[in-house]
Scaffold this motif. Structure first.
Motif, PDB file in Angstrom:
ATOM      1  N   ILE A 279       3.596 -14.435 -10.975  1.00 29.76           N
ATOM      2  CA  ILE A 279       3.462 -14.334 -10.164  1.00 29.76           C
ATOM      3  C   ILE A 279       1.694 -13.617 -10.363  1.00 29.76           C
ATOM      4  CG2 ILE A 279       4.837 -13.528  -8.957  1.00 29.76           C
ATOM      5  CD1 ILE A 279       4.207 -10.732  -8.061  1.00 29.76           C
ATOM      6  N   GLU A 280       1.173 -12.446 -11.772  1.00 24.30           N
ATOM      7  CA  GLU A 280       0.442 -12.716 -12.165  1.00 24.30           C
ATOM      8  C   GLU A 280      -0.567 -13.224 -13.547  1.00 24.30           C
ATOM      9  OE1 GLU A 280       1.537  -7.721 -10.400  1.00 24.30           O
ATOM     10  OE2 GLU A 280       0.756  -8.291 -13.214  1.00 24.30           O
ATOM     11  N   ASP A 281      -1.889 -13.129 -13.467  1.00 30.07           N
ATOM     12  CA  ASP A 281      -2.220 -13.714 -14.752  1.00 30.07           C
ATOM     13  C   ASP A 281      -3.553 -12.255 -14.498  1.00 30.07           C
ATOM     14  OD1 ASP A 281      -4.407 -13.696 -12.768  1.00 30.07           O
ATOM     15  OD2 ASP A 281      -4.298 -15.863 -13.150  1.00 30.07           O
ATOM     16  N   ASP A 282      -4.275 -13.014 -15.347  1.00 31.81           N
ATOM     17  CA  ASP A 282      -5.175 -11.962 -15.511  1.00 31.81           C
ATOM     18  C   ASP A 282      -6.393 -11.290 -14.609  1.00 31.81           C
ATOM     19  OD1 ASP A 282      -4.690 -11.787 -18.481  1.00 31.81           O
ATOM     20  OD2 ASP A 282      -5.764 -13.073 -18.719  1.00 31.81           O
ATOM     21  N   ALA A 283      -6.632 -12.318 -13.540  1.00 34.89           N
ATOM     22  CA  ALA A 283      -7.347 -12.383 -12.498  1.00 34.89           C
ATOM     23  C   ALA A 283      -6.568 -11.638 -11.255  1.00 34.89           C
ATOM     24  CB  ALA A 283      -8.496 -13.535 -12.582  1.00 34.89           C
ATOM     25  N   HIS A 284      -5.858 -11.270 -11.821  1.00 32.81           N
ATOM     26  CA  HIS A 284      -4.813 -11.408  -9.980  1.00 32.81           C
ATOM     27  C   HIS A 284      -4.115 -10.516 -10.827  1.00 32.81           C
ATOM     28  CE1 HIS A 284      -7.018 -15.374  -9.827  1.00 32.81           C
ATOM     29  NE2 HIS A 284      -6.415 -14.984  -7.943  1.00 32.81           N
ATOM     30  N   SER A 285      -3.773  -9.109  -9.687  1.00 32.06           N
ATOM     31  CA  SER A 285      -2.784  -8.292 -10.267  1.00 32.06           C
ATOM     32  C   SER A 285      -2.394  -7.599  -8.904  1.00 32.06           C
ATOM     33  CB  SER A 285      -3.592  -6.810 -10.828  1.00 32.06           C
ATOM     34  OG  SER A 285      -1.958  -5.845 -11.197  1.00 32.06           O
ATOM     35  N   TYR A 286      -0.566  -7.676  -8.862  1.00 32.29           N
ATOM     36  CA  TYR A 286      -0.711  -7.563  -7.755  1.00 32.29           C
ATOM     37  C   TYR A 286       1.026  -6.295  -7.415  1.00 32.29           C
ATOM     38  CZ  TYR A 286      -1.605 -11.968  -6.893  1.00 32.29           C
ATOM     39  OH  TYR A 286      -2.323 -13.415  -6.594  1.00 32.29           O
ATOM     40  N   ILE A 287       1.289  -5.793  -8.596  1.00 29.08           N
ATOM     41  CA  ILE A 287       2.292  -4.251  -8.068  1.00 29.08           C
ATOM     42  C   ILE A 287       1.570  -3.721  -9.865  1.00 29.08           C
ATOM     43  CG2 ILE A 287       4.731  -4.037  -9.029  1.00 29.08           C
ATOM     44  CD1 ILE A 287       5.109  -6.775  -8.586  1.00 29.08           C
ATOM     45  N   GLN A 288       1.547  -2.199  -8.732  1.00 31.89           N
ATOM     46  CA  GLN A 288       1.220  -1.035  -9.870  1.00 31.89           C
ATOM     47  C   GLN A 288       2.300  -0.334 -10.067  1.00 31.89           C
ATOM     48  OE1 GLN A 288      -1.946   0.955  -8.151  1.00 31.89           O
ATOM     49  NE2 GLN A 288      -2.070   2.714  -8.872  1.00 31.89           N
ATOM     50  N   THR A 289       2.080  -0.057 -10.726  1.00 25.92           N
ATOM     51  CA  THR A 289       3.446   0.989 -11.456  1.00 25.92           C
ATOM     52  C   THR A 289       2.442   2.891 -11.231  1.00 25.92           C
ATOM     53  OG1 THR A 289       4.752  -0.232 -13.035  1.00 25.92           O
ATOM     54  CG2 THR A 289       4.709   2.159 -13.351  1.00 25.92           C
TER      55      THR A 289
ATOM     56  N   GLY B 118       0.829  -1.461  -0.245  1.00 25.10           N
ATOM     57  CA  GLY B 118       0.116  -0.030  -0.198  1.00 25.10           C
ATOM     58  C   GLY B 118       0.872   1.197   0.206  1.00 25.10           C
ATOM     59  N   LYS B 119       2.267   1.194   0.269  1.00 28.92           N
ATOM     60  CA  LYS B 119       2.638   2.210   0.083  1.00 28.92           C
ATOM     61  C   LYS B 119       4.045   2.341  -1.279  1.00 28.92           C
ATOM     62  CE  LYS B 119       4.392   2.039   5.374  1.00 28.92           C
ATOM     63  NZ  LYS B 119       4.710   1.438   6.168  1.00 28.92           N
ATOM     64  N   ILE B 120       4.090   3.333  -1.948  1.00 26.22           N
ATOM     65  CA  ILE B 120       4.809   3.593  -2.594  1.00 26.22           C
ATOM     66  C   ILE B 120       6.167   3.271  -2.465  1.00 26.22           C
ATOM     67  CG2 ILE B 120       5.386   5.292  -4.478  1.00 26.22           C
ATOM     68  CD1 ILE B 120       3.236   6.784  -4.152  1.00 26.22           C
ATOM     69  N   LEU B 121       7.099   2.434  -3.139  1.00 23.92           N
ATOM     70  CA  LEU B 121       8.425   2.389  -3.266  1.00 23.92           C
ATOM     71  C   LEU B 121       9.118   2.626  -4.233  1.00 23.92           C
ATOM     72  CD1 LEU B 121       9.119  -1.423  -1.532  1.00 23.92           C
ATOM     73  CD2 LEU B 121       8.432   0.725  -0.360  1.00 23.92           C
ATOM     74  N   THR B 122       9.838   3.748  -4.029  1.00 27.49           N
ATOM     75  CA  THR B 122      10.625   4.840  -5.595  1.00 27.49           C
ATOM     76  C   THR B 122      11.346   3.893  -6.051  1.00 27.49           C
ATOM     77  OG1 THR B 122      12.793   5.696  -3.438  1.00 27.49           O
ATOM     78  CG2 THR B 122      10.446   6.922  -4.113  1.00 27.49           C
ATOM     79  N   ARG B 123      11.667   4.206  -7.155  1.00 31.76           N
ATOM     80  CA  ARG B 123      13.345   2.767  -8.100  1.00 31.76           C
ATOM     81  C   ARG B 123      14.393   3.312  -6.701  1.00 31.76           C
ATOM     82  NH1 ARG B 123      11.166   1.994 -13.086  1.00 31.76           N
ATOM     83  NH2 ARG B 123      13.296   1.616 -13.397  1.00 31.76           N
ATOM     84  N   GLN B 124      15.167   4.027  -6.166  1.00 29.82           N
ATOM     85  CA  GLN B 124      15.912   4.504  -5.826  1.00 29.82           C
ATOM     86  C   GLN B 124      15.932   3.522  -4.478  1.00 29.82           C
ATOM     87  OE1 GLN B 124      18.713   6.166  -7.182  1.00 29.82           O
ATOM     88  NE2 GLN B 124      19.825   4.986  -5.365  1.00 29.82           N
ATOM     89  N   ILE B 125      14.691   3.932  -4.037  1.00 27.84           N
ATOM     90  CA  ILE B 125      14.480   2.966  -2.609  1.00 27.84           C
ATOM     91  C   ILE B 125      15.115   1.082  -3.103  1.00 27.84           C
ATOM     92  CG2 ILE B 125      12.770   1.682  -0.700  1.00 27.84           C
ATOM     93  CD1 ILE B 125      12.279   4.444  -0.796  1.00 27.84           C
ATOM     94  N   LEU B 126      13.771   0.986  -4.155  1.00 31.49           N
ATOM     95  CA  LEU B 126      13.649  -0.505  -4.320  1.00 31.49           C
ATOM     96  C   LEU B 126      15.744  -0.701  -4.749  1.00 31.49           C
ATOM     97  CD1 LEU B 126      11.300  -1.180  -6.060  1.00 31.49           C
ATOM     98  CD2 LEU B 126      11.596  -1.915  -4.296  1.00 31.49           C
ATOM     99  N   LEU B 127      16.535   0.067  -5.287  1.00 33.58           N
ATOM    100  CA  LEU B 127      18.037  -0.439  -6.144  1.00 33.58           C
ATOM    101  C   LEU B 127      18.441  -0.271  -4.963  1.00 33.58           C
ATOM    102  CD1 LEU B 127      18.103   2.350  -9.281  1.00 33.58           C
ATOM    103  CD2 LEU B 127      18.095  -0.280  -9.122  1.00 33.58           C
ATOM    104  N   GLU B 128      18.569   0.436  -3.858  1.00 36.95           N
ATOM    105  CA  GLU B 128      19.508   0.570  -2.760  1.00 36.95           C
ATOM    106  C   GLU B 128      19.173  -1.032  -1.665  1.00 36.95           C
ATOM    107  OE1 GLU B 128      18.608   3.802  -0.245  1.00 36.95           O
ATOM    108  OE2 GLU B 128      19.372   5.212  -1.789  1.00 36.95           O
ATOM    109  N   ARG B 129      17.694  -1.223  -1.665  1.00 33.02           N
ATOM    110  CA  ARG B 129      17.690  -2.181  -1.320  1.00 33.02           C
ATOM    111  C   ARG B 129      18.079  -3.583  -1.824  1.00 33.02           C
ATOM    112  NH1 ARG B 129      13.019  -4.238   2.364  1.00 33.02           N
ATOM    113  NH2 ARG B 129      13.875  -6.012   2.746  1.00 33.02           N
TER     114      ARG B 129
ATOM    115  N   GLY C  75       7.767   4.902  -8.317  1.00 30.94           N
ATOM    116  CA  GLY C  75       8.139   3.309  -8.048  1.00 30.94           C
ATOM    117  C   GLY C  75       7.059   2.114  -8.131  1.00 30.94           C
ATOM    118  N   TYR C  76       6.491   2.381  -7.148  1.00 33.43           N
ATOM    119  CA  TYR C  76       5.900   0.767  -7.653  1.00 33.43           C
ATOM    120  C   TYR C  76       5.339   0.316  -5.330  1.00 33.43           C
ATOM    121  CZ  TYR C  76       9.009  -0.652 -11.751  1.00 33.43           C
ATOM    122  OH  TYR C  76       9.342  -0.904 -12.717  1.00 33.43           O
ATOM    123  N   ILE C  77       3.462   0.445  -6.279  1.00 31.92           N
ATOM    124  CA  ILE C  77       3.120  -0.072  -4.796  1.00 31.92           C
ATOM    125  C   ILE C  77       2.669  -1.622  -5.207  1.00 31.92           C
ATOM    126  CG2 ILE C  77       0.953   0.194  -3.700  1.00 31.92           C
ATOM    127  CD1 ILE C  77       0.792   2.944  -4.541  1.00 31.92           C
ATOM    128  N   TRP C  78       2.835  -2.078  -4.076  1.00 30.32           N
ATOM    129  CA  TRP C  78       2.659  -3.778  -3.751  1.00 30.32           C
ATOM    130  C   TRP C  78       0.903  -3.549  -3.118  1.00 30.32           C
ATOM    131  CZ3 TRP C  78       3.893  -8.876  -4.695  1.00 30.32           C
ATOM    132  CH2 TRP C  78       2.159  -9.454  -4.246  1.00 30.32           C
TER     133      TRP C  78
END
Length: 228
Positions: free
Chosen positions: A205-215, A169-180, A220-223
């Motif tokens: 991990i995803e298909d037409d009925a299941h979406s987990y990662i939002q750009t 539910g939180k935005i993870l920036t691209r920089q944070i992900l690169l550091e992680r 960045g990205y949100i789960w």
């Protein structure tokens, strides 16, 4: 005192590395081949591994894979003359924290080691699971299943998944992900590589009925997956 396993077949370089690191406050143990490294890893615990790629009885990439399977949170830094882009990317795909090419600066190497060790010390205890009934992620066993089918997930993809699910539910920036995923400067890894890795993970991990990662464009990205 942090224990460092130095896997390097160049005896002069190994001795110099161990001397510099021991002088700098680390406790080093040297292994000159894969067999000795495996024996040492099966015994006393280490805090970090410095690993060459070209070893007399095997390949450092294969040894890194074994290390990450047995000790997922043990940081590995490749220290090698192999400077081709595909070798660097292969090292990161296997879960290495960093990839340093020879010749190198000892102060820079020590700083990279500090970054890797600090990141591990701040990490939460490994052992959580995430599941919504369709997708199941086990970060202890490093397994993932989608609709009952086991998925082939790389160590870096597990790191991405853990970072995202821990911050649902939180935005993870691209920089944070690169550091992680890699080092604090994002060295050797650019935005394009992160995008490719993320797209590859989504396809798994995803298909037409299941979406987990939002750009979130430009950020960045949100789960957005939710547990039942």
């Amino acid at each position: 005192m942090k224990r460092i396993l130095v896997v390097e077949d160049d005896l002069a370089l190994s001795a110099g590395l161990c001397f510099e690191l021991d002088t700098g406050g680390y406790l080093t143990v040297a292994a000159y081949n894969c067999q000795k490294a495996r024996q040492l890893l099966a015994g006393d615990g280490f805090d970090l591994v410095l690993l060459d790629v070209n070893l007399p009885d095997g390949n450092g990439f294969d040894l890194c894979r074994e290390i990450k399977e047995a000790h997922p949170e043990l940081p590995v830094i490749f220290l090698t003359a192999n400077d081709l882009e595909q070798d660097v990317l292969a090292g990161f795909d296997l879960g290495a924290e960093d990839y340093v090419t020879k010749p190198f600066s000892m102060p820079v190497l020590r700083r990279r080691m500090e970054v890797a060790l600090r990141r591990v010390s701040k990490a939460e205890p490994f052992g959580q699971k995430w599941s919504d009934g369709f997708l199941t992620l086990d970060f202890t066993a490093m397994t993932a299943c989608r609709g009952g089918e086991k998925l082939a997930i790389t160590p870096n993809e597990y790191k991405l998944l853990r970072a995202l699910t821990e911050n649902a539910g939180k935005i993870l920036t691209r920089q944070i992900l690169l550091e992680r995923l890699w080092d604090s400067g994002g060295n050797f890894i650019d935005d394009h590589t992160l995008t490719v890795t993320m797209n590859r993970l989504r396809a798994k991990i995803e298909d037409d009925a299941h979406s987990y990662i939002q750009t979130v464009r430009g950020m960045g990205y949100i789960w957005k997956g939710e547990r039942p």
